[in-house]
Every structure is written in structure tokens, then in C-alpha cells.
Design an enzyme around this catalytic site. Structure first.
Site, PDB file in Angstrom:
ATOM      1  N   ARG A 182      45.848  27.133  43.264  1.00  0.00           N
ATOM      2  CA  ARG A 182      46.235  28.065  44.199  1.00  0.00           C
ATOM      3  C   ARG A 182      45.094  28.571  45.152  1.00  0.00           C
ATOM      4  O   ARG A 182      44.135  28.860  44.664  1.00  0.00           O
ATOM      5  CB  ARG A 182      46.858  29.068  43.572  1.00  0.00           C
ATOM      6  CG  ARG A 182      48.465  29.041  43.597  1.00  0.00           C
ATOM      7  CD  ARG A 182      49.300  30.029  42.806  1.00  0.00           C
ATOM      8  NE  ARG A 182      48.822  31.409  43.082  1.00  0.00           N
ATOM      9  CZ  ARG A 182      49.555  32.649  42.671  1.00  0.00           C
ATOM     10  NH1 ARG A 182      50.538  32.318  41.733  1.00  0.00           N
ATOM     11  NH2 ARG A 182      49.320  33.736  43.173  1.00  0.00           N
ATOM     12  N   ARG A 236      55.405  46.607  44.068  1.00  0.00           N
ATOM     13  CA  ARG A 236      54.112  46.381  44.118  1.00  0.00           C
ATOM     14  C   ARG A 236      53.442  47.508  44.635  1.00  0.00           C
ATOM     15  O   ARG A 236      52.231  47.560  44.816  1.00  0.00           O
ATOM     16  CB  ARG A 236      53.554  45.119  44.803  1.00  0.00           C
ATOM     17  CG  ARG A 236      52.833  44.108  43.774  1.00  0.00           C
ATOM     18  CD  ARG A 236      52.762  43.004  44.402  1.00  0.00           C
ATOM     19  NE  ARG A 236      51.622  42.066  44.118  1.00  0.00           N
ATOM     20  CZ  ARG A 236      51.771  40.915  43.429  1.00  0.00           C
ATOM     21  NH1 ARG A 236      53.110  40.335  43.021  1.00  0.00           N
ATOM     22  NH2 ARG A 236      50.841  40.312  43.435  1.00  0.00           N
ATOM     23  N   ARG A 240      42.465  40.769  45.495  1.00  0.00           N
ATOM     24  CA  ARG A 240      43.646  40.963  44.925  1.00  0.00           C
ATOM     25  C   ARG A 240      43.736  42.159  43.880  1.00  0.00           C
ATOM     26  O   ARG A 240      44.468  42.887  43.685  1.00  0.00           O
ATOM     27  CB  ARG A 240      44.261  39.582  44.288  1.00  0.00           C
ATOM     28  CG  ARG A 240      44.813  38.656  45.420  1.00  0.00           C
ATOM     29  CD  ARG A 240      44.851  37.121  44.869  1.00  0.00           C
ATOM     30  NE  ARG A 240      45.892  37.073  43.751  1.00  0.00           N
ATOM     31  CZ  ARG A 240      45.972  35.870  42.945  1.00  0.00           C
ATOM     32  NH1 ARG A 240      44.845  34.984  43.218  1.00  0.00           N
ATOM     33  NH2 ARG A 240      46.735  35.860  42.101  1.00  0.00           N
ATOM     34  N   ARG A 279      43.565  28.717  36.336  1.00  0.00           N
ATOM     35  CA  ARG A 279      45.074  28.316  36.484  1.00  0.00           C
ATOM     36  C   ARG A 279      45.192  27.048  37.508  1.00  0.00           C
ATOM     37  O   ARG A 279      44.470  26.658  38.249  1.00  0.00           O
ATOM     38  CB  ARG A 279      45.528  29.586  37.038  1.00  0.00           C
ATOM     39  CG  ARG A 279      47.217  29.093  37.552  1.00  0.00           C
ATOM     40  CD  ARG A 279      47.999  30.179  37.934  1.00  0.00           C
ATOM     41  NE  ARG A 279      47.374  31.098  39.060  1.00  0.00           N
ATOM     42  CZ  ARG A 279      48.015  32.144  39.440  1.00  0.00           C
ATOM     43  NH1 ARG A 279      49.047  32.665  38.764  1.00  0.00           N
ATOM     44  NH2 ARG A 279      47.539  32.822  40.268  1.00  0.00           N
ATOM     45  N   LYS A 295      52.196  37.495  34.200  1.00  0.00           N
ATOM     46  CA  LYS A 295      53.649  37.785  34.494  1.00  0.00           C
ATOM     47  C   LYS A 295      54.657  36.666  34.669  1.00  0.00           C
ATOM     48  O   LYS A 295      55.631  36.565  33.961  1.00  0.00           O
ATOM     49  CB  LYS A 295      53.653  38.572  35.789  1.00  0.00           C
ATOM     50  CG  LYS A 295      52.879  39.909  35.721  1.00  0.00           C
ATOM     51  CD  LYS A 295      52.950  40.634  37.221  1.00  0.00           C
ATOM     52  CE  LYS A 295      52.241  39.865  38.162  1.00  0.00           C
ATOM     53  NZ  LYS A 295      50.762  39.620  38.106  1.00  0.00           N
TER      54      LYS A 295
HETATM   55  P1  AP5 Z   1      50.365  33.656  35.480  1.00  0.00           P
HETATM   56  O1  AP5 Z   1      51.579  33.631  34.376  1.00  0.00           O
HETATM   57  O2  AP5 Z   1      50.476  32.867  36.334  1.00  0.00           O
HETATM   58  O3  AP5 Z   1      50.036  35.092  35.713  1.00  0.00           O
HETATM   59  P2  AP5 Z   1      50.693  36.048  36.794  1.00  0.00           P
HETATM   60  O4  AP5 Z   1      50.468  37.418  36.323  1.00  0.00           O
HETATM   61  O5  AP5 Z   1      51.963  35.850  37.310  1.00  0.00           O
HETATM   62  O6  AP5 Z   1      49.740  35.713  37.917  1.00  0.00           O
HETATM   63  P3  AP5 Z   1      49.790  35.713  39.526  1.00  0.00           P
HETATM   64  O7  AP5 Z   1      48.509  35.395  40.120  1.00  0.00           O
HETATM   65  O8  AP5 Z   1      50.856  34.755  40.002  1.00  0.00           O
HETATM   66  O9  AP5 Z   1      50.175  37.146  39.882  1.00  0.00           O
HETATM   67  P4  AP5 Z   1      50.001  37.654  41.314  1.00  0.00           P
HETATM   68  O10 AP5 Z   1      50.689  39.218  40.875  1.00  0.00           O
HETATM   69  O11 AP5 Z   1      48.456  38.030  41.831  1.00  0.00           O
HETATM   70  O12 AP5 Z   1      50.693  36.800  42.386  1.00  0.00           O
HETATM   71  P5  AP5 Z   1      52.050  36.473  42.868  1.00  0.00           P
HETATM   72  O13 AP5 Z   1      52.525  35.076  42.846  1.00  0.00           O
HETATM   73  O14 AP5 Z   1      52.944  37.600  42.582  1.00  0.00           O
HETATM   74  O15 AP5 Z   1      49.081  33.328  34.133  1.00  0.00           O
HETATM   75  C1  AP5 Z   1      47.742  32.896  34.966  1.00  0.00           C
HETATM   76  C2  AP5 Z   1      46.988  31.931  34.147  1.00  0.00           C
HETATM   77  O16 AP5 Z   1      46.827  32.462  32.930  1.00  0.00           O
HETATM   78  C3  AP5 Z   1      47.921  30.577  34.028  1.00  0.00           C
HETATM   79  O17 AP5 Z   1      47.140  29.564  34.066  1.00  0.00           O
HETATM   80  C4  AP5 Z   1      48.438  30.873  32.454  1.00  0.00           C
HETATM   81  O18 AP5 Z   1      48.401  29.565  32.041  1.00  0.00           O
HETATM   82  C5  AP5 Z   1      47.148  31.672  32.117  1.00  0.00           C
HETATM   83  N1  AP5 Z   1      47.721  32.506  30.841  1.00  0.00           N
HETATM   84  C6  AP5 Z   1      49.128  33.135  30.908  1.00  0.00           C
HETATM   85  N2  AP5 Z   1      49.046  33.968  29.573  1.00  0.00           N
HETATM   86  C7  AP5 Z   1      48.021  33.677  28.899  1.00  0.00           C
HETATM   87  C8  AP5 Z   1      47.633  34.248  27.675  1.00  0.00           C
HETATM   88  N3  AP5 Z   1      48.343  35.094  26.966  1.00  0.00           N
HETATM   89  N4  AP5 Z   1      46.334  33.677  27.261  1.00  0.00           N
HETATM   90  C9  AP5 Z   1      45.872  32.946  27.953  1.00  0.00           C
HETATM   91  N5  AP5 Z   1      46.072  32.178  29.277  1.00  0.00           N
HETATM   92  C10 AP5 Z   1      47.069  32.772  29.655  1.00  0.00           C
HETATM   93  O19 AP5 Z   1      51.710  36.868  44.585  1.00  0.00           O
HETATM   94  C11 AP5 Z   1      51.019  36.216  45.348  1.00  0.00           C
HETATM   95  C12 AP5 Z   1      50.756  36.751  46.533  1.00  0.00           C
HETATM   96  O20 AP5 Z   1      52.335  37.161  47.292  1.00  0.00           O
HETATM   97  C13 AP5 Z   1      50.149  38.437  46.575  1.00  0.00           C
HETATM   98  O21 AP5 Z   1      48.965  38.182  46.673  1.00  0.00           O
HETATM   99  C14 AP5 Z   1      50.868  38.919  47.884  1.00  0.00           C
HETATM  100  O22 AP5 Z   1      50.093  38.260  49.080  1.00  0.00           O
HETATM  101  C15 AP5 Z   1      52.073  38.145  47.988  1.00  0.00           C
HETATM  102  N6  AP5 Z   1      53.187  38.996  47.221  1.00  0.00           N
HETATM  103  C16 AP5 Z   1      53.827  38.867  46.182  1.00  0.00           C
HETATM  104  N7  AP5 Z   1      54.862  39.748  45.636  1.00  0.00           N
HETATM  105  C17 AP5 Z   1      54.675  40.735  46.804  1.00  0.00           C
HETATM  106  C18 AP5 Z   1      54.939  42.046  46.795  1.00  0.00           C
HETATM  107  N8  AP5 Z   1      56.069  42.551  46.098  1.00  0.00           N
HETATM  108  N9  AP5 Z   1      54.722  42.951  47.901  1.00  0.00           N
HETATM  109  C19 AP5 Z   1      53.841  42.264  48.807  1.00  0.00           C
HETATM  110  N10 AP5 Z   1      53.253  41.224  48.598  1.00  0.00           N
HETATM  111  C20 AP5 Z   1      53.553  40.356  47.464  1.00  0.00           C
END
Ligand code: AP5
Length: 217
Positions: free
Chosen positions: A160, A88, A171, A127, A13
Site C-alpha cells: 500500500r 476515528r 498516520r 504488509r 483491525k
Molecule cells: P491489518 O489487519 O491490515 O491492520 P489494520 O489495523 O487494519 O491496519 P490499517 O493500516 O488498514 O489501518 P488503518 O487504520 O491505518 O488504515 P485504514 O485502511 O483504516 O494488519 C496489518 C499487517 O499486520 C498485515 O500485514 C497483517 O497480516 C499483519 N498482522 C495482523 N495481525 C497480526 C498479528 N497478530 N501478528 C502479526 N502480524 C499481524 O485507513 C486508511 C486511510 O483511509 C487513513 O489513513 C485515512 O486517510 C482514511 N480513512 C479511513 N477511515 C477514515 C475515517 N474514519 N476518517 C478519516 N479518514 C479515514
């Protein structure tokens, strides 16, 4: 355009949000990034959010919704936005709908990035994030030329805390229990478009932009 990106942790994402937001010329609003920035600054919001993030659990809805309400009230979000990681839960989605009604507008589209759990584990465990500029790398799929250093700014890369195997499992469970129901929620509104998010990053971006194009006719 008012767009939401939904998909499991590690679906890409954040990676795709950069390209798609630039393509649409709208701000990218990532709740994960906002929480992490508050954690690193030690704000009260960051202290509260950290407990949940470290455990791989979602931050409570009320806290998250209030934070997004404030962010969407900023002038740069007035003409459109890309939300990455919000909503979410179904209550967050309902709150977003209401918030947008109050602003006299509505969501245009929800783009779902579809990947399986094995790929999620591969992506999250490899990552690495830059301490300087925040750029996200992957040890196998998008490796910097020098191990542990960012090619863009030269700063150190780190893993991370919530990318440890036991936290990844939590997660994924949180996603299945609380976020996956949004597929039906937005499907019922005819706003959901799913794309295959496997394969090279550039191919996924092409699929995402094609999906937006077909939406806008
Ligand atoms: P990346 O682009 O970083 O993936 P992502 O989907 O953004 O992953 P996140 O872990 O950031 O998502 P998340 O939803 O768990 O965490 P968030 O930060 O929102 O890609 C991942 C890896 O893959 C990278 O190394 C990249 O290079 C690689 N990659 C990408 N595309 C690729 C491809 N096509 N092929 C190969 N490799 C690829 O949230 C973190 C925490 O915050 C949550 O757990 C929660 O505690 C809190 N939080 C955030 N939002 C909320 C909410 N709305 N409500 C409640 N809690 C929340």
C-alpha cells in the site's frame, strides 16, 4: 450486535474484523476499504480521499460521516454491523451516536486492539495486499508460499502507498492526536473493552471473541 474496532494503524483491525464479523454474522464495514475502492474506481469521492490518504492524514469528517451514513442505511446493516476504522475522531463518534439514535438503536461495544508503535511499524512495513482478492499478507508473520503471489487466488501482491515509513509516521501522529481520545469518549459510556493485540492472529481472535462473550454475559 453493533460493534466498533478501534486501534492504531496496523493493529490488525482488518485482520480481526474478518473473523469477528463472520463469528457475529454481521457485515464488516471498513471506511479504509470503501475509500480505497473509490480511489481505484476514480470516483469524485476517491479523488478527494486520495489526497489525504497518500499523505497519511484523515479524510475530513463531513465526507467520512456522509459516506458511513449511506452505508449504514443499506439493508444488510439493519440487524448489526462491525465498523473497522470508523469512528476515528470525536466528531465522528458523536455523529455515529446521533445517527444510531435516529435509527432507534445504539452501539453495543467498542473493542480496542492494543499494540505499541514498534509493532505497528513492523506490521505495516511488511504488509502486502492481493490485487485480485484483497487478502492481506505479511512478509514475515503471514507469508504466502510463493513470494509476491497470493496463495488464495494466485494474483500479484502489492504494498500500500501509505505503508511507506514517512507516511506511517504521519498516520501514527494522526492516531495519537485525533483517534486515541476515543478511548476516553467510549470509556465514559462504559462501552470500551481493550484487548492485547500482540501474538499470533488466532490468539488475538480468541481474546476478541472472549471479550464479546463477557459483554453478552
Ligand atoms: P491489518 O489487519 O491490515 O491492520 P489494520 O489495523 O487494519 O491496519 P490499517 O493500516 O488498514 O489501518 P488503518 O487504520 O491505518 O488504515 P485504514 O485502511 O483504516 O494488519 C496489518 C499487517 O499486520 C498485515 O500485514 C497483517 O497480516 C499483519 N498482522 C495482523 N495481525 C497480526 C498479528 N497478530 N501478528 C502479526 N502480524 C499481524 O485507513 C486508511 C486511510 O483511509 C487513513 O489513513 C485515512 O486517510 C482514511 N480513512 C479511513 N477511515 C477514515 C475515517 N474514519 N476518517 C478519516 N479518514 C479515514
Amino acid at each position: 450486535m453493533r460493534l466498533v474496532l478501534v486501534g492504531p494503524p496496523g493493529a490488525g483491525k482488518g485482520t480481526q474484523a474478518e473473523f469477528v464479523a463472520a463469528h457475529l454474522a454481521v457485515p464488516k464495514i471498513s471506511t479504509g476499504d470503501i475509500f480505497r475502492s473509490n480511489v481505484s474506481q476514480g470516483t469524485p469521492l476517491g479523488v478527494e480521499a486520495k489526497r489525504y490518504m497518500d499523505a497519511g492524514e484523515l479524510v475530513p469528517d463531513e465526507v467520512t460521516i456522509n459516506m458511513v451514513r449511506d452505508r449504514l442505511a443499506e439493508p444488510d446493516a439493519g440487524a448489526g454491523f462491525l465498523l473497522d476504522g470508523f469512528p476515528r475522531t470525536t466528531p465522528q463518534a458523536a455523529a455515529l451516536d446521533k445517527l444510531l439514535v435516529d435509527l432507534g438503536t445504539a452501539l453495543d461495544l467498542v473493542l480496542e486492539l492494543v499494540v505499541d508503535d514498534d509493532e505497528v511499524v513492523r506490521r505495516l512495513s511488511g504488509r502486502r495486499t492481493c490485487r485480485g482478492c484483497g487478502k492481506v499478507w505479511h512478509v514475515e508473520f503471514d507469508a504466502p508460499s510463493q513470494e509476491g503471489r497470493c496463495d488464495r487466488c494466485g494474483a500479484e501482491l502489492f504494498q500500500r502507498d501509505d505503508d511507506k515509513p514517512e507516511t506511517i509516521a504521519t498516520r501514527l501522529r494522526e492516531y495519537a492526536d485525533k483517534t486515541a481520545p476515543l478511548v476516553d469518549f467510549y470509556g465514559a459510556q462504559s462501552k470500551l473493552v481493550g484487548i492485547d493485540a500482540t501474538g499470533p492472529v488466532e490468539d488475538v481472535t480468541v481474546r476478541a471473541i472472549d471479550a464479546l462473550r463477557s459483554y453478552s454475559g
